[in-house]
Scaffold this active site. Structure first.
Site, short mmCIF file in Angstrom:
data_model
loop_
_atom_site.label_atom_id
_atom_site.label_comp_id
_atom_site.label_asym_id
_atom_site.label_seq_id
_atom_site.Cartn_x
_atom_site.Cartn_y
_atom_site.Cartn_z
N HIS A 76 0.83 -1.22 0.00
CA HIS A 76 0.00 0.00 0.00
C HIS A 76 0.86 1.27 0.00
CE1 HIS A 76 -3.68 -2.39 1.72
NE2 HIS A 76 -3.46 -2.62 0.45
N CYS A 111 3.12 15.05 -5.98
CA CYS A 111 2.09 16.05 -6.27
C CYS A 111 0.80 15.36 -6.70
CB CYS A 111 2.59 16.99 -7.37
SG CYS A 111 1.33 18.20 -7.83
P1 OAD Z 1 -6.94 -3.34 10.33
O1 OAD Z 1 -6.99 -2.17 11.25
O2 OAD Z 1 -8.11 -3.63 9.46
O3 OAD Z 1 -6.70 -4.66 11.18
C1 OAD Z 1 -5.72 -4.72 12.18
C2 OAD Z 1 -5.67 -6.13 12.70
O4 OAD Z 1 -4.61 -6.19 13.64
C3 OAD Z 1 -6.94 -6.59 13.41
O5 OAD Z 1 -7.31 -7.87 12.93
C4 OAD Z 1 -6.51 -6.66 14.88
O6 OAD Z 1 -7.17 -7.71 15.58
C5 OAD Z 1 -5.04 -6.96 14.74
N1 OAD Z 1 -4.21 -6.54 15.88
C6 OAD Z 1 -4.42 -5.52 16.75
N2 OAD Z 1 -3.40 -5.43 17.62
C7 OAD Z 1 -2.51 -6.41 17.28
C8 OAD Z 1 -1.25 -6.83 17.80
N3 OAD Z 1 -0.67 -6.19 18.82
N4 OAD Z 1 -0.62 -7.88 17.20
C9 OAD Z 1 -1.19 -8.50 16.15
N5 OAD Z 1 -2.38 -8.15 15.63
C10 OAD Z 1 -3.03 -7.13 16.17
O7 OAD Z 1 -5.57 -3.20 9.51
P2 OAD Z 1 -5.13 -3.85 8.13
O8 OAD Z 1 -5.64 -5.25 8.00
O9 OAD Z 1 -3.68 -3.61 7.97
O10 OAD Z 1 -5.13 0.64 3.72
O11 OAD Z 1 -5.91 -2.92 7.12
C11 OAD Z 1 -5.72 -3.08 5.77
C12 OAD Z 1 -5.71 -1.75 5.07
O12 OAD Z 1 -6.88 -1.01 5.39
C13 OAD Z 1 -4.59 -0.81 5.50
O13 OAD Z 1 -3.39 -1.08 4.82
C14 OAD Z 1 -5.12 0.52 5.14
C15 OAD Z 1 -6.50 0.37 5.69
O14 OAD Z 1 -7.41 1.23 5.22
C16 OAD Z 1 -4.75 1.78 3.13
O15 OAD Z 1 -4.30 2.72 3.75
C17 OAD Z 1 -4.94 1.75 1.65
#
Ligand code: OAD
Length: 263
Positions: A124, A132
């Site tokens: 991402h 820009c």
């Molecule tokens: P999310 O915020 O959707 O999910 C975070 C995950 O991390 C959840 O399943 C939590 O249970 C888990 N979690 C929380 N604390 C943790 C810890 N200490 N150790 C391990 N796991 C833990 O984040 P992403 O799946 O990364 O996109 O989200 C995907 C994308 O959505 C991101 O890259 C971003 C967002 O919008 C863009 O910015 C394009």
């Protein structure tokens, strides 16, 4: 949990070609908040899908710009956690013993790199690769020059003004992230697909698995017969089909799983 850790440590000991797929939970213990867990201050009122689009940026430039600068300052102040460091050490260990480890992350921070990992695939994008919005030219921007501090709370009166592009002098800077509705950098995603197709072990850490196409990568690995270990305190759509699901956090669990290998 003990026997699951043992099971995971056994897969880890055998694996020669490894992919570690990470999401926001990977950096949670470095005090970088995730997207879909509760947010703080002003940001509590918004869904990531409302802020992370070009449309949102054009419509509410100061708001969205402030959100990214705030996140960037938070990341600069953060330190890699024991999980990032364990992955970095594992990559070095495999490289020294004829194996290979690829990190593919949805995170736009640089904590994997600062934790010792090389060649990280940023599915991402990377926050600090500003460019820009209009002429697309990469432009250096140091978020430390912004008039905010780590932990500062915003209200509608103290949002940051956007920064004008020094190249075309008309557009404004946008962060180097992939917004909803945008394509992932093609070479980065295809490298990640290639890596999971050739992996014998895929470790999925801290992602809710709700955002495509990143969420398809563990499945592509499974279809190519890779073992899958998932680490997440909250079960996801993958937890049932993972070979080992460890219901715990990244910084607490990765060092335990890798302890025997790296000892
Ligand atoms: P999310 O915020 O959707 O999910 C975070 C995950 O991390 C959840 O399943 C939590 O249970 C888990 N979690 C929380 N604390 C943790 C810890 N200490 N150790 C391990 N796991 C833990 O984040 P992403 O799946 O990364 O996109 O989200 C995907 C994308 O959505 C991101 O890259 C971003 C967002 O919008 C863009 O910015 C394009």
């Amino acid at each position: 949990m003990m026997s699951e850790i043992e099971g995971a440590a056994n897969w880890v000991a055998e694996a020669r070609s490894v992919v570690v797929l990470t999401g926001a939970g990977m950096s949670a213990e470095s005090s970088v908040p995730t997207f879909r867990d509760a947010q703080t201050g002003l940001w509590e009122r918004f869904e990531p899908e409302q802020l992370a689009t070009e449309e949102a940026f054009r419509a509410n430039t100061s708001l969205v710009w402030s959100w990214y600068v705030w996140r960037s300052i938070l990341i600069d102040a953060a330190e890699p956690n024991a999980g990032h460091e364990a992955i970095g050490s594992w990559q070095k260990h495999l490289a020294a013993t004829g194996g290979f480890l690829t990190v593919a992350t949805q995170n736009v921070d640089d904590l994997h790199e600062r934790g010792g990992a090389d060649g990280v695939l940023h599915l991402h994008g990377a926050l600090q690769n500003y460019r820009c919005l209009d002429c697309n030219t990469p432009v250096a921007y140091d978020s430390r020059s912004a008039a905010i501090r780590p932990g500062q709370e915003f209200d509608d009166d103290n949002l940051l003004d956007p920064v004008t592009c020094s190249h075309c002098a008309t557009g404004v800077l946008r962060p180097g992230v992939v917004w909803f509705g945008e394509r992932l950098p093609e070479d980065v995603f295809s490298s990640a697909v290639h890596a999971v197709q050739h992996a014998d072990l895929v470790v999925v850490v801290g992602t809710s698995g709700l955002v495509q196409p990143a969420a398809s990568l563990p499945i592509i690995g499974q279809e190519a017969d890779a073992k899958v270990i998932e680490i997440n305190p909250v079960p996801t759509g993958l937890s049932n089909t993972a070979d080992v699901y460890l219901q715990s956090t990244a910084a607490a669990t990765l060092p335990r799983v890798l302890n025997r290998l790296l000892a």
